[in-house]
Design a protein around this motif. Sequence first.
Motif, PDB file in Angstrom:
ATOM      1  N   ARG A 169       0.834  -1.203   0.000  1.00  0.00           N
ATOM      2  CA  ARG A 169       0.000   0.000   0.000  1.00  0.00           C
ATOM      3  C   ARG A 169       0.875   1.261   0.000  1.00  0.00           C
ATOM      4  N   ALA A 170       0.516   2.237  -0.825  1.00  0.00           N
ATOM      5  CA  ALA A 170       1.284   3.475  -0.905  1.00  0.00           C
ATOM      6  C   ALA A 170       1.037   4.335   0.330  1.00  0.00           C
ATOM      7  N   LEU A 171       2.100   4.948   0.821  1.00  0.00           N
ATOM      8  CA  LEU A 171       1.972   5.900   1.926  1.00  0.00           C
ATOM      9  C   LEU A 171       1.273   7.167   1.438  1.00  0.00           C
ATOM     10  N   THR A 172       0.352   7.672   2.231  1.00  0.00           N
ATOM     11  CA  THR A 172      -0.257   8.957   1.903  1.00  0.00           C
ATOM     12  C   THR A 172       0.701  10.072   2.310  1.00  0.00           C
ATOM     13  N   GLU A 173       0.457  11.259   1.808  1.00  0.00           N
ATOM     14  CA  GLU A 173       1.298  12.397   2.178  1.00  0.00           C
ATOM     15  C   GLU A 173       1.214  12.661   3.681  1.00  0.00           C
ATOM     16  N   ALA A 174       0.014  12.488   4.249  1.00  0.00           N
ATOM     17  CA  ALA A 174      -0.144  12.693   5.693  1.00  0.00           C
ATOM     18  C   ALA A 174       0.693  11.684   6.471  1.00  0.00           C
ATOM     19  N   GLU A 175       0.736  10.424   6.001  1.00  0.00           N
ATOM     20  CA  GLU A 175       1.547   9.401   6.665  1.00  0.00           C
ATOM     21  C   GLU A 175       3.032   9.706   6.526  1.00  0.00           C
ATOM     22  N   ARG A 176       3.436  10.170   5.352  1.00  0.00           N
ATOM     23  CA  ARG A 176       4.856  10.501   5.144  1.00  0.00           C
ATOM     24  C   ARG A 176       5.291  11.634   6.077  1.00  0.00           C
ATOM     25  N   ARG A 177       4.398  12.571   6.344  1.00  0.00           N
ATOM     26  CA  ARG A 177       4.732  13.680   7.240  1.00  0.00           C
ATOM     27  C   ARG A 177       4.892  13.209   8.684  1.00  0.00           C
ATOM     28  N   GLN A 178       4.233  12.100   9.026  1.00  0.00           N
ATOM     29  CA  GLN A 178       4.363  11.561  10.390  1.00  0.00           C
ATOM     30  C   GLN A 178       5.720  10.921  10.630  1.00  0.00           C
ATOM     31  N   LEU A 179       6.359  10.457   9.568  1.00  0.00           N
ATOM     32  CA  LEU A 179       7.621   9.734   9.696  1.00  0.00           C
ATOM     33  C   LEU A 179       8.757  10.686  10.038  1.00  0.00           C
ATOM     34  N   ILE A 180       9.744  10.180  10.773  1.00  0.00           N
ATOM     35  CA  ILE A 180      10.954  10.966  10.988  1.00  0.00           C
ATOM     36  C   ILE A 180      12.089  10.292  10.216  1.00  0.00           C
ATOM     37  N   SER A 181      13.195  10.992  10.073  1.00  0.00           N
ATOM     38  CA  SER A 181      14.306  10.435   9.299  1.00  0.00           C
ATOM     39  C   SER A 181      15.605  10.620  10.077  1.00  0.00           C
ATOM     40  N   TYR A 182      16.619   9.876   9.669  1.00  0.00           N
ATOM     41  CA  TYR A 182      17.932   9.984  10.304  1.00  0.00           C
ATOM     42  C   TYR A 182      18.955  10.202   9.192  1.00  0.00           C
ATOM     43  N   PRO A 183      19.521  11.412   9.109  1.00  0.00           N
ATOM     44  CA  PRO A 183      20.389  11.744   7.976  1.00  0.00           C
ATOM     45  C   PRO A 183      21.656  10.895   7.921  1.00  0.00           C
ATOM     46  N   LEU A 184      22.126  10.662   6.719  1.00  0.00           N
ATOM     47  CA  LEU A 184      23.329   9.845   6.522  1.00  0.00           C
ATOM     48  C   LEU A 184      24.584  10.496   7.089  1.00  0.00           C
ATOM     49  N   ASP A 185      24.571  11.813   7.240  1.00  0.00           N
ATOM     50  CA  ASP A 185      25.770  12.472   7.781  1.00  0.00           C
ATOM     51  C   ASP A 185      25.732  12.606   9.300  1.00  0.00           C
ATOM     52  N   ALA A 186      24.689  12.052   9.941  1.00  0.00           N
ATOM     53  CA  ALA A 186      24.611  12.078  11.408  1.00  0.00           C
ATOM     54  C   ALA A 186      25.516  10.993  11.989  1.00  0.00           C
ATOM     55  N   PRO A 187      25.949  11.136  13.248  1.00  0.00           N
ATOM     56  CA  PRO A 187      26.799  10.102  13.865  1.00  0.00           C
ATOM     57  C   PRO A 187      26.074   8.760  13.897  1.00  0.00           C
ATOM     58  N   PRO A 188      26.812   7.642  13.836  1.00  0.00           N
ATOM     59  CA  PRO A 188      26.176   6.327  13.952  1.00  0.00           C
ATOM     60  C   PRO A 188      25.324   6.239  15.214  1.00  0.00           C
ATOM     61  N   VAL A 189      24.130   5.645  15.088  1.00  0.00           N
ATOM     62  CA  VAL A 189      23.229   5.506  16.223  1.00  0.00           C
ATOM     63  C   VAL A 189      22.914   4.025  16.426  1.00  0.00           C
ATOM     64  N   PHE A 190      22.855   3.610  17.694  1.00  0.00           N
ATOM     65  CA  PHE A 190      22.599   2.221  18.056  1.00  0.00           C
ATOM     66  C   PHE A 190      21.305   2.135  18.846  1.00  0.00           C
ATOM     67  N   VAL A 191      20.474   1.143  18.486  1.00  0.00           N
ATOM     68  CA  VAL A 191      19.216   0.891  19.186  1.00  0.00           C
ATOM     69  C   VAL A 191      19.127  -0.587  19.539  1.00  0.00           C
ATOM     70  N   GLY A 192      18.194  -0.905  20.434  1.00  0.00           N
ATOM     71  CA  GLY A 192      17.871  -2.295  20.757  1.00  0.00           C
ATOM     72  C   GLY A 192      16.420  -2.541  20.425  1.00  0.00           C
ATOM     73  N   HIS A 193      15.685  -3.196  21.309  1.00  0.00           N
ATOM     74  CA  HIS A 193      14.220  -3.208  21.336  1.00  0.00           C
ATOM     75  C   HIS A 193      13.502  -4.098  20.325  1.00  0.00           C
ATOM     76  N   TYR A 194      14.064  -4.333  19.132  1.00  0.00           N
ATOM     77  CA  TYR A 194      13.230  -4.787  18.025  1.00  0.00           C
ATOM     78  C   TYR A 194      13.263  -6.283  17.712  1.00  0.00           C
ATOM     79  N   TRP A 195      13.920  -7.115  18.527  1.00  0.00           N
ATOM     80  CA  TRP A 195      13.879  -8.572  18.346  1.00  0.00           C
ATOM     81  C   TRP A 195      14.310  -9.007  16.939  1.00  0.00           C
ATOM     82  N   MET A 196      15.480  -8.563  16.522  1.00  0.00           N
ATOM     83  CA  MET A 196      15.981  -8.946  15.204  1.00  0.00           C
ATOM     84  C   MET A 196      16.267 -10.443  15.151  1.00  0.00           C
ATOM     85  N   GLU A 197      16.166 -11.009  13.950  1.00  0.00           N
ATOM     86  CA  GLU A 197      16.396 -12.450  13.789  1.00  0.00           C
ATOM     87  C   GLU A 197      17.425 -12.776  12.718  1.00  0.00           C
ATOM     88  N   SER A 198      17.741 -11.847  11.850  1.00  0.00           N
ATOM     89  CA  SER A 198      18.670 -12.113  10.753  1.00  0.00           C
ATOM     90  C   SER A 198      20.112 -12.072  11.259  1.00  0.00           C
TER      91      SER A 198
END
Length: 339
Positions: free
Chosen positions: A248-277
Amino acid sequence: MAGTNHTASRGYDLIGDIHGCANTLAQLLEQMGYSKVNGVYQHRRRQAIFIGDIIDRGPRVREALHLVRNMVERGSARIVMGNHEYNALGYCTLARAGSGKTWLREHNSRHDRLIQETLAQFDAYPHEWNDFLEWFYTIPLFIDDDDFRAVHACWDSELIEKFKRMQGGACIDEDFLHASAAIDSFAGQVMDTLLRGTDLRLPQGMAITGRDGYVREFFRTKFWADNPRTYADVVFQPDPLPPEVASRALTEAERRQLISYPLDAPPVFVGHYWMESEPAPLKSNVACIDFSAVKYGRLVAYRMDGEKALSADKFVWVNVARDHHDSPDYPISEDSVAR
């Protein structure tokens, strides 16, 4: 040495969600060259960074908390708060008069189940548990160093900068905890976003049942997607979306809700998401280090040495074997160590 930054000269080991797997944590630390000095793990040149969620679910929550806190207080580790530490504060804190409830975090069957292992293991040590609850207030929500960042679930620069201005640092206090019980408040948004991540509502009338049996009308989203067009471009959770929803295509309203993390920002580490790969960066400057240790996955670390582009060969881990995990005090064996 000229040009050498702080991280490169010291080195940091960012460690994923522990959830009471104290023996596995000891195994990972020893694999990375940490050893006990006066009973506390430390490394000659490196510092551990814990990504939160030390408590709940696993067999040795109390031991894990002591191990981690001792390292933090000795200076051989730092830590950011996980949603489970935050949940514990709310669960064990009486609501204020006039709020219409008894506890900040409701004592319902789901919340009871999530914290039951922790409370059971501290049943004979109530003073210790109360002391750890007080310690949780000293745990920052995020680490923002020159060379890297750490947060439990989502780096939202706008929320973080506003939080710093309001709180004068990276920690919450009791007033902020109480304010965060209102999810639509600023405090509620900070805790929900940084410790649980961002989400989008599913199409009208649709719900998905996760592997944990919990029915959700929202799905978790990436905070680093570049120019996303469909739900599939932003979904980030163990439970997949049905194919007809993913496309399903994102609506413009949905795209505005999203945040982004720029490629030139320092590396960021998170946990939380139960990765399996297989552990690998999600983006050149984004890595998740939670690989379901408590569910017989891996306890994972990333060995950070100041690089701006993260590399798959910097991940190390311990495979959590079912027979080891169930044993009260399993021996450290090379057979269960990967890389």
